[in-house]
Write a protein that holds these residues in place. Sequence first.
Motif, PDB file in Angstrom:
ATOM      1  N   LEU A  22       0.858  -1.196   0.000  1.00 16.94           N
ATOM      2  CA  LEU A  22       0.000   0.000   0.000  1.00 16.94           C
ATOM      3  C   LEU A  22       0.890   1.242   0.000  1.00 16.94           C
ATOM      4  O   LEU A  22       1.797   1.355   0.834  1.00 16.94           O
ATOM      5  N   GLY A  23       0.646   2.127  -0.929  1.00  8.69           N
ATOM      6  CA  GLY A  23       1.441   3.349  -1.012  1.00  8.69           C
ATOM      7  C   GLY A  23       2.916   3.083  -1.279  1.00  8.69           C
ATOM      8  O   GLY A  23       3.771   3.883  -0.893  1.00  8.69           O
ATOM      9  N   GLY A  24       3.199   1.968  -1.929  1.00  4.97           N
ATOM     10  CA  GLY A  24       4.585   1.619  -2.242  1.00  4.97           C
ATOM     11  C   GLY A  24       5.346   1.020  -1.081  1.00  4.97           C
ATOM     12  O   GLY A  24       6.566   0.849  -1.145  1.00  4.97           O
ATOM     13  N   VAL A  25       4.628   0.677   0.000  1.00  2.00           N
ATOM     14  CA  VAL A  25       5.262   0.124   1.202  1.00  2.00           C
ATOM     15  C   VAL A  25       4.704  -1.272   1.454  1.00  2.00           C
ATOM     16  O   VAL A  25       3.488  -1.488   1.356  1.00  2.00           O
ATOM     17  N   LYS A  26       5.597  -2.217   1.778  1.00  2.00           N
ATOM     18  CA  LYS A  26       5.154  -3.574   2.106  1.00  2.00           C
ATOM     19  C   LYS A  26       4.732  -3.604   3.575  1.00  2.00           C
ATOM     20  O   LYS A  26       5.542  -3.323   4.461  1.00  2.00           O
ATOM     21  N   ASN A  95      -1.435  18.649  -5.451  1.00  2.00           N
ATOM     22  CA  ASN A  95      -1.505  17.845  -4.227  1.00  2.00           C
ATOM     23  C   ASN A  95      -2.363  16.605  -4.448  1.00  2.00           C
ATOM     24  O   ASN A  95      -3.098  16.492  -5.436  1.00  2.00           O
ATOM     25  N   ILE A  96      -2.209  15.683  -3.531  1.00  2.00           N
ATOM     26  CA  ILE A  96      -2.943  14.412  -3.554  1.00  2.00           C
ATOM     27  C   ILE A  96      -3.554  14.229  -2.174  1.00  2.00           C
ATOM     28  O   ILE A  96      -2.899  14.511  -1.166  1.00  2.00           O
ATOM     29  N   ASP A  97      -4.783  13.768  -2.121  1.00  2.00           N
ATOM     30  CA  ASP A  97      -5.351  13.322  -0.846  1.00  2.00           C
ATOM     31  C   ASP A  97      -5.968  11.949  -1.070  1.00  2.00           C
ATOM     32  O   ASP A  97      -6.410  11.642  -2.190  1.00  2.00           O
ATOM     33  N   SER A  98      -5.943  11.123  -0.041  1.00  2.00           N
ATOM     34  CA  SER A  98      -6.417   9.752  -0.235  1.00  2.00           C
ATOM     35  C   SER A  98      -6.838   9.112   1.080  1.00  2.00           C
ATOM     36  O   SER A  98      -6.459   9.584   2.157  1.00  2.00           O
ATOM     37  N   THR A  99      -7.641   8.074   0.953  1.00  2.00           N
ATOM     38  CA  THR A  99      -8.067   7.275   2.107  1.00  2.00           C
ATOM     39  C   THR A  99      -7.993   5.796   1.728  1.00  2.00           C
ATOM     40  O   THR A  99      -8.422   5.423   0.633  1.00  2.00           O
ATOM     41  N   ILE A 100      -7.444   5.005   2.642  1.00  2.00           N
ATOM     42  CA  ILE A 100      -7.418   3.549   2.466  1.00  2.00           C
ATOM     43  C   ILE A 100      -8.423   2.977   3.451  1.00  2.00           C
ATOM     44  O   ILE A 100      -8.439   3.368   4.621  1.00  2.00           O
ATOM     45  N   CYS A 101      -9.245   2.058   2.976  1.00  2.00           N
ATOM     46  CA  CYS A 101     -10.267   1.469   3.848  1.00  2.00           C
ATOM     47  C   CYS A 101     -10.044  -0.030   3.954  1.00  2.00           C
ATOM     48  O   CYS A 101     -10.142  -0.745   2.942  1.00  2.00           O
ATOM     49  N   LEU A 102      -9.701  -0.493   5.145  1.00  3.57           N
ATOM     50  CA  LEU A 102      -9.541  -1.930   5.390  1.00  3.57           C
ATOM     51  C   LEU A 102      -9.711  -2.209   6.880  1.00  3.57           C
ATOM     52  O   LEU A 102      -9.527  -1.316   7.713  1.00  3.57           O
ATOM     53  N   GLU A 103     -10.067  -3.453   7.186  1.00  2.00           N
ATOM     54  CA  GLU A 103     -10.320  -3.813   8.580  1.00  2.00           C
ATOM     55  C   GLU A 103      -9.014  -4.069   9.336  1.00  2.00           C
ATOM     56  O   GLU A 103      -8.845  -3.617  10.453  1.00  2.00           O
ATOM     57  N   SER A 104      -8.119  -4.816   8.695  1.00  2.00           N
ATOM     58  CA  SER A 104      -6.845  -5.119   9.351  1.00  2.00           C
ATOM     59  C   SER A 104      -5.814  -5.455   8.287  1.00  2.00           C
ATOM     60  O   SER A 104      -6.197  -5.863   7.183  1.00  2.00           O
ATOM     61  N   PRO A 105      -4.521  -5.354   8.538  1.00  2.00           N
ATOM     62  CA  PRO A 105      -3.920  -4.876   9.778  1.00  2.00           C
ATOM     63  C   PRO A 105      -4.073  -3.353   9.915  1.00  2.00           C
ATOM     64  O   PRO A 105      -4.479  -2.690   8.962  1.00  2.00           O
ATOM     65  N   LYS A 106      -3.711  -2.845  11.073  1.00  2.00           N
ATOM     66  CA  LYS A 106      -3.710  -1.398  11.289  1.00  2.00           C
ATOM     67  C   LYS A 106      -2.536  -0.797  10.515  1.00  2.00           C
ATOM     68  O   LYS A 106      -1.388  -1.213  10.695  1.00  2.00           O
ATOM     69  N   ILE A 107      -2.834   0.151   9.645  1.00  4.37           N
ATOM     70  CA  ILE A 107      -1.773   0.658   8.773  1.00  4.37           C
ATOM     71  C   ILE A 107      -1.272   2.042   9.178  1.00  4.37           C
ATOM     72  O   ILE A 107      -0.321   2.547   8.584  1.00  4.37           O
ATOM     73  N   ALA A 108      -1.900   2.643  10.199  1.00 11.55           N
ATOM     74  CA  ALA A 108      -1.496   3.994  10.614  1.00 11.55           C
ATOM     75  C   ALA A 108       0.017   4.141  10.826  1.00 11.55           C
ATOM     76  O   ALA A 108       0.597   5.141  10.390  1.00 11.55           O
ATOM     77  N   PRO A 109       0.695   3.146  11.459  1.00  6.80           N
ATOM     78  CA  PRO A 109       2.139   3.328  11.680  1.00  6.80           C
ATOM     79  C   PRO A 109       2.949   3.443  10.387  1.00  6.80           C
ATOM     80  O   PRO A 109       4.082   3.917  10.415  1.00  6.80           O
ATOM     81  N   PHE A 110       2.375   3.004   9.273  1.00  5.86           N
ATOM     82  CA  PHE A 110       3.121   2.983   8.018  1.00  5.86           C
ATOM     83  C   PHE A 110       2.827   4.200   7.135  1.00  5.86           C
ATOM     84  O   PHE A 110       3.412   4.351   6.069  1.00  5.86           O
ATOM     85  N   ILE A 111       1.906   5.043   7.581  1.00  7.68           N
ATOM     86  CA  ILE A 111       1.506   6.172   6.740  1.00  7.68           C
ATOM     87  C   ILE A 111       2.666   7.144   6.457  1.00  7.68           C
ATOM     88  O   ILE A 111       2.837   7.558   5.303  1.00  7.68           O
ATOM     89  N   PRO A 112       3.510   7.489   7.443  1.00 12.98           N
ATOM     90  CA  PRO A 112       4.639   8.381   7.106  1.00 12.98           C
ATOM     91  C   PRO A 112       5.529   7.811   6.002  1.00 12.98           C
ATOM     92  O   PRO A 112       5.956   8.549   5.096  1.00 12.98           O
ATOM     93  N   GLU A 113       5.763   6.499   6.034  1.00 14.25           N
ATOM     94  CA  GLU A 113       6.596   5.859   5.011  1.00 14.25           C
ATOM     95  C   GLU A 113       5.892   5.871   3.646  1.00 14.25           C
ATOM     96  O   GLU A 113       6.517   6.077   2.603  1.00 14.25           O
ATOM     97  N   MET A 114       4.565   5.682   3.666  1.00 10.55           N
ATOM     98  CA  MET A 114       3.795   5.734   2.409  1.00 10.55           C
ATOM     99  C   MET A 114       3.851   7.137   1.814  1.00 10.55           C
ATOM    100  O   MET A 114       4.016   7.307   0.607  1.00 10.55           O
ATOM    101  N   LYS A 115       3.707   8.158   2.677  1.00  9.24           N
ATOM    102  CA  LYS A 115       3.761   9.551   2.202  1.00  9.24           C
ATOM    103  C   LYS A 115       5.107   9.836   1.557  1.00  9.24           C
ATOM    104  O   LYS A 115       5.185  10.498   0.526  1.00  9.24           O
ATOM    105  N   LYS A 116       6.161   9.335   2.196  1.00  7.63           N
ATOM    106  CA  LYS A 116       7.516   9.532   1.668  1.00  7.63           C
ATOM    107  C   LYS A 116       7.637   8.863   0.297  1.00  7.63           C
ATOM    108  O   LYS A 116       8.162   9.452  -0.648  1.00  7.63           O
ATOM    109  N   SER A 117       7.128   7.647   0.206  1.00  7.33           N
ATOM    110  CA  SER A 117       7.199   6.895  -1.034  1.00  7.33           C
ATOM    111  C   SER A 117       6.448   7.622  -2.160  1.00  7.33           C
ATOM    112  O   SER A 117       6.981   7.828  -3.258  1.00  7.33           O
ATOM    113  N   VAL A 118       5.208   8.046  -1.885  1.00  6.83           N
ATOM    114  CA  VAL A 118       4.406   8.725  -2.918  1.00  6.83           C
ATOM    115  C   VAL A 118       5.033  10.070  -3.280  1.00  6.83           C
ATOM    116  O   VAL A 118       5.068  10.458  -4.451  1.00  6.83           O
TER     117      VAL A 118
END
Length: 159
Positions: A22-26, A95-118
């Motif tokens: 997701l967002g270029g991050v595994k 600019n880009i804005d986006s939302t990912i919708c999923l039940e699990s796993p919790k992806i919040a900790p990976f959002i800074p890395e996804m932002k960097k990747s994008v």
Amino acid sequence: MNIRTGQGIDFHRLQDGLDLWLGGVKIPSTKGCVAHSDGDALLHAICDALLGAAGLNDIGHYFPDNKEEFRNIDSKILLGRTIDIISGKGYRVINIDSTICLESPKIAPFIPEMKKSVSEITGLSPDSVGIKATTTEKMGFAGRGEGLFAIASVLIEKI
Ligand SMILES: [Zn+2]
């Protein structure tokens, strides 16, 4: 000023034993997206939003899922090529804005890395890349963990 908006949405089924990108991050997960490519729904939604903003065809037109060339392809490459396509039409991303919708796993900790990747692929600063995460409160296919989806909005301008 020639500013245009675009939106994109992408869905994928989730299956045990596949990698979750997701967002270029595994993302560490027991399930990943079923797809011809790496199944990165966020990057696919962003590609579609950019193409739509430029008045072009959708992602499946440029990167068909029946072509061997795109089998298991890293979606960061698809986003990079999408940027090339819209740049070729004289557009730059604001600019880009986006939302990912999923039940699990919790992806919040990976959002800074996804932002960097994008931001690295698009040439934007990380504060011009919005990525949020939500769930469907256990309702529907996403709530049951059968799949996930991502939505993106973009602004582009003609240079
Ligand atoms: Zn997709």
